[in-house]
Motif scaffolding. Structure first.
Motif, PDB file in Angstrom:
ATOM      1  N   UNK A  10       0.858  -1.187   0.000  1.00 47.74           N
ATOM      2  CA  UNK A  10       0.000   0.000   0.000  1.00 47.74           C
ATOM      3  C   UNK A  10       0.891   1.233   0.000  1.00 47.74           C
ATOM      4  N   UNK A  11       0.462   2.270  -0.687  1.00 53.34           N
ATOM      5  CA  UNK A  11       1.284   3.489  -0.771  1.00 53.34           C
ATOM      6  C   UNK A  11       1.318   4.259   0.537  1.00 53.34           C
ATOM      7  N   UNK A  12       0.303   4.111   1.367  1.00 56.34           N
ATOM      8  CA  UNK A  12       0.206   4.892   2.609  1.00 56.34           C
ATOM      9  C   UNK A  12       0.843   4.106   3.754  1.00 56.34           C
ATOM     10  N   UNK A  13       1.933   4.631   4.298  1.00 52.63           N
ATOM     11  CA  UNK A  13       2.656   3.924   5.350  1.00 52.63           C
ATOM     12  C   UNK A  13       1.815   3.768   6.614  1.00 52.63           C
ATOM     13  N   UNK A  14       0.977   4.760   6.919  1.00 61.23           N
ATOM     14  CA  UNK A  14       0.133   4.664   8.103  1.00 61.23           C
ATOM     15  C   UNK A  14      -0.881   3.531   7.966  1.00 61.23           C
ATOM     16  N   UNK A  15      -1.367   3.304   6.759  1.00 57.20           N
ATOM     17  CA  UNK A  15      -2.286   2.193   6.518  1.00 57.20           C
ATOM     18  C   UNK A  15      -1.561   0.875   6.778  1.00 57.20           C
ATOM     19  N   UNK A  16      -0.338   0.762   6.244  1.00 57.21           N
ATOM     20  CA  UNK A  16       0.424  -0.469   6.453  1.00 57.21           C
ATOM     21  C   UNK A  16       0.711  -0.679   7.933  1.00 57.21           C
ATOM     22  N   UNK A  31       2.833 -10.914   9.346  1.00 58.62           N
ATOM     23  CA  UNK A  31       3.289 -10.010   8.286  1.00 58.62           C
ATOM     24  C   UNK A  31       4.799 -10.156   8.152  1.00 58.62           C
ATOM     25  N   UNK A  32       5.264 -10.553   6.976  1.00 56.79           N
ATOM     26  CA  UNK A  32       6.693 -10.800   6.769  1.00 56.79           C
ATOM     27  C   UNK A  32       7.319  -9.772   5.838  1.00 56.79           C
ATOM     28  N   UNK A  33       6.532  -8.774   5.429  1.00 62.03           N
ATOM     29  CA  UNK A  33       7.100  -7.745   4.565  1.00 62.03           C
ATOM     30  C   UNK A  33       6.064  -6.711   4.193  1.00 62.03           C
ATOM     31  N   UNK A  34       6.565  -5.539   3.767  1.00 58.32           N
ATOM     32  CA  UNK A  34       5.705  -4.452   3.318  1.00 58.32           C
ATOM     33  C   UNK A  34       6.335  -3.807   2.094  1.00 58.32           C
ATOM     34  N   UNK A  35       5.476  -3.229   1.263  1.00 55.60           N
ATOM     35  CA  UNK A  35       5.959  -2.524   0.076  1.00 55.60           C
ATOM     36  C   UNK A  35       5.046  -1.340  -0.198  1.00 55.60           C
ATOM     37  N   UNK A  36       5.629  -0.300  -0.782  1.00 59.43           N
ATOM     38  CA  UNK A  36       4.874   0.909  -1.059  1.00 59.43           C
ATOM     39  C   UNK A  36       4.522   1.105  -2.517  1.00 59.43           C
ATOM     40  N   UNK A  37       5.046   0.233  -3.403  1.00 57.21           N
ATOM     41  CA  UNK A  37       4.702   0.329  -4.823  1.00 57.21           C
ATOM     42  C   UNK A  37       4.803  -1.055  -5.467  1.00 57.21           C
ATOM     43  N   UNK A  38       4.385  -1.139  -6.721  1.00 59.98           N
ATOM     44  CA  UNK A  38       4.315  -2.419  -7.393  1.00 59.98           C
ATOM     45  C   UNK A  38       5.655  -3.104  -7.588  1.00 59.98           C
ATOM     46  N   UNK A  56      -3.194  -3.005  -2.454  1.00 58.64           N
ATOM     47  CA  UNK A  56      -4.070  -1.997  -3.026  1.00 58.64           C
ATOM     48  C   UNK A  56      -3.976  -2.074  -4.553  1.00 58.64           C
ATOM     49  N   UNK A  57      -5.095  -1.860  -5.245  1.00 53.13           N
ATOM     50  CA  UNK A  57      -5.065  -1.936  -6.702  1.00 53.13           C
ATOM     51  C   UNK A  57      -4.403  -0.712  -7.322  1.00 53.13           C
ATOM     52  N   UNK A  58      -4.531   0.442  -6.648  1.00 49.36           N
ATOM     53  CA  UNK A  58      -4.058   1.715  -7.206  1.00 49.36           C
ATOM     54  C   UNK A  58      -2.651   2.017  -6.695  1.00 49.36           C
ATOM     55  N   UNK A  59      -1.662   1.454  -7.369  1.00 51.46           N
ATOM     56  CA  UNK A  59      -0.264   1.626  -6.969  1.00 51.46           C
ATOM     57  C   UNK A  59       0.474   2.501  -7.975  1.00 51.46           C
ATOM     58  N   UNK A  60       1.448   3.274  -7.508  1.00 54.33           N
ATOM     59  CA  UNK A  60       2.256   4.065  -8.448  1.00 54.33           C
ATOM     60  C   UNK A  60       3.198   3.156  -9.232  1.00 54.33           C
ATOM     61  N   UNK A  61       3.540   3.567 -10.433  1.00 51.02           N
ATOM     62  CA  UNK A  61       4.435   2.747 -11.250  1.00 51.02           C
ATOM     63  C   UNK A  61       3.676   1.579 -11.846  1.00 51.02           C
ATOM     64  N   UNK A  62       3.951   0.388 -11.362  1.00 48.17           N
ATOM     65  CA  UNK A  62       3.283  -0.820 -11.845  1.00 48.17           C
ATOM     66  C   UNK A  62       1.929  -0.942 -11.139  1.00 48.17           C
ATOM     67  N   UNK A  63       0.861  -0.945 -11.911  1.00 43.04           N
ATOM     68  CA  UNK A  63      -0.491  -1.011 -11.357  1.00 43.04           C
ATOM     69  C   UNK A  63      -0.717  -2.331 -10.616  1.00 43.04           C
ATOM     70  N   UNK A  64      -1.620  -2.296  -9.626  1.00 40.86           N
ATOM     71  CA  UNK A  64      -1.881  -3.476  -8.819  1.00 40.86           C
ATOM     72  C   UNK A  64      -2.293  -4.696  -9.612  1.00 40.86           C
ATOM     73  N   UNK A  65      -3.086  -4.509 -10.672  1.00 37.64           N
ATOM     74  CA  UNK A  65      -3.492  -5.644 -11.495  1.00 37.64           C
ATOM     75  C   UNK A  65      -2.300  -6.271 -12.208  1.00 37.64           C
ATOM     76  N   UNK A  66      -1.384  -5.427 -12.690  1.00 38.76           N
ATOM     77  CA  UNK A  66      -0.180  -5.950 -13.345  1.00 38.76           C
ATOM     78  C   UNK A  66       0.703  -6.683 -12.346  1.00 38.76           C
ATOM     79  N   UNK A  67       0.775  -6.150 -11.132  1.00 35.18           N
ATOM     80  CA  UNK A  67       1.551  -6.819 -10.084  1.00 35.18           C
ATOM     81  C   UNK A  67       0.941  -8.187  -9.793  1.00 35.18           C
ATOM     82  N   UNK A  68      -0.401  -8.232  -9.695  1.00 34.06           N
ATOM     83  CA  UNK A  68      -1.081  -9.504  -9.439  1.00 34.06           C
ATOM     84  C   UNK A  68      -0.777 -10.519 -10.538  1.00 34.06           C
ATOM     85  N   UNK A  69      -0.835 -10.077 -11.794  1.00 34.42           N
ATOM     86  CA  UNK A  69      -0.531 -10.989 -12.910  1.00 34.42           C
ATOM     87  C   UNK A  69       0.900 -11.509 -12.818  1.00 34.42           C
ATOM     88  N   UNK A  70       1.823 -10.609 -12.509  1.00 37.27           N
ATOM     89  CA  UNK A  70       3.230 -11.002 -12.416  1.00 37.27           C
ATOM     90  C   UNK A  70       3.441 -12.011 -11.298  1.00 37.27           C
TER      91      UNK A  70
END
Length: 229
Positions: A10-16, A31-38, A56-70
């Motif tokens: 998720x892009x928002x650190x407070x949410x994570x 929880x074994x890891x966190x990330x702020x972008x795709x 989150x689906x709305x990620x900067x750079x690589x969109x969440x759907x593309x990340x899911x596919x990868x």
């Protein structure tokens, strides 16, 4: 009790931070890891190989759907759960085709999120129950299923499912929840769950949506929307 590992994207650190803190009080998830972008998410999945990715689906750079596919291409055993706009039928269809296990609203209550995580961990596919309650979204998703019937690999073979299992599967395809199916067929909620488990086992698929697509491609079931269209 086995512990299910997951990473939060998720892009928002407070949410994570908040979600990690809440999950830390739950003994069956870690929880074994966190990330702020795709891109970070893809790298982290490669490094820690979690059981689940909550993203989150709305990620900067690589969109969440593309990340899911990868993720599903390189790590098909990892379940992906997306936060996204559940009133957007197009996004729901894309998420299903990307192999996402659940598509949930960002406003979901924590107790419901936990239940979704546990359903996914059990190999269930709660996307129908949480998303397809909207007739507009159901129509979009089910139309996409109908189009799959015309794929080149469509084939009609003898169905290994009983008449009752086919009834249950048609109602699943129409976006009905387990509770609704139980009421419509005058059976218990547990009996519905037993039928669905039997369907998945007989068809050798991992979730409800795969079972629907499999059966529709072979002409075993037809889809009728909840409003009868």
């Amino acid at each position: 009790m086995s512990v299910t590992t997951l990473i939060i994207v998720h892009t928002v650190s407070m949410f994570r931070d908040g979600l990690r803190l809440a999950l830390s009080a739950t003994p069956d998830f870690k929880v074994v890891g966190e990330a702020g972008n795709g891109q970070q998410a893809i790298q982290m999945v490669d490094q820690v190989d979690p059981d689940l990715v909550l993203m989150d689906i709305d990620l900067p750079g690589v969109h969440g759907l593309e990340v899911a596919r990868a993720i599903k291409r390189s790590h098909p055993h990892i379940a992906v759960i997306l936060f996204g706009p559940v009133n957007d039928g197009s996004s729901v269809v894309k998420a299903i085709r990307a192999g996402v296990s659940a598509f949930i609203p960002p406003s979901i209550e924590f107790a419901e999120l936990l239940e979704t995580l546990r359903q996914v961990r059990r190999g269930e596919y709660p996307i129908n129950d949480l998303v397809l309650s909207s007739p507009e979204v159901a129509a979009t998703v089910l139309e996409a299923f109908r189009q799959m019937v015309g794929d080149d690999d469509t084939q009609t073979v003898f169905s290994p499912l009983s008449a009752r299992e086919l009834e249950v599967l048609e109602l699943v395809a129409a976006g009905r929840t387990n509770r609704e199916i139980a009421t419509l067929l005058d059976i218990s909620n547990q009996t519905v769950k037993n039928h669905i488990s039997s369907i998945l086992r007989k068809l050798a698929v991992n979730d409800r949506t795969q079972a629907v697509v499999y059966a529709m491609r072979r002409g075993w079931i037809k889809v009728v929307l909840p409003n009868g269209s």
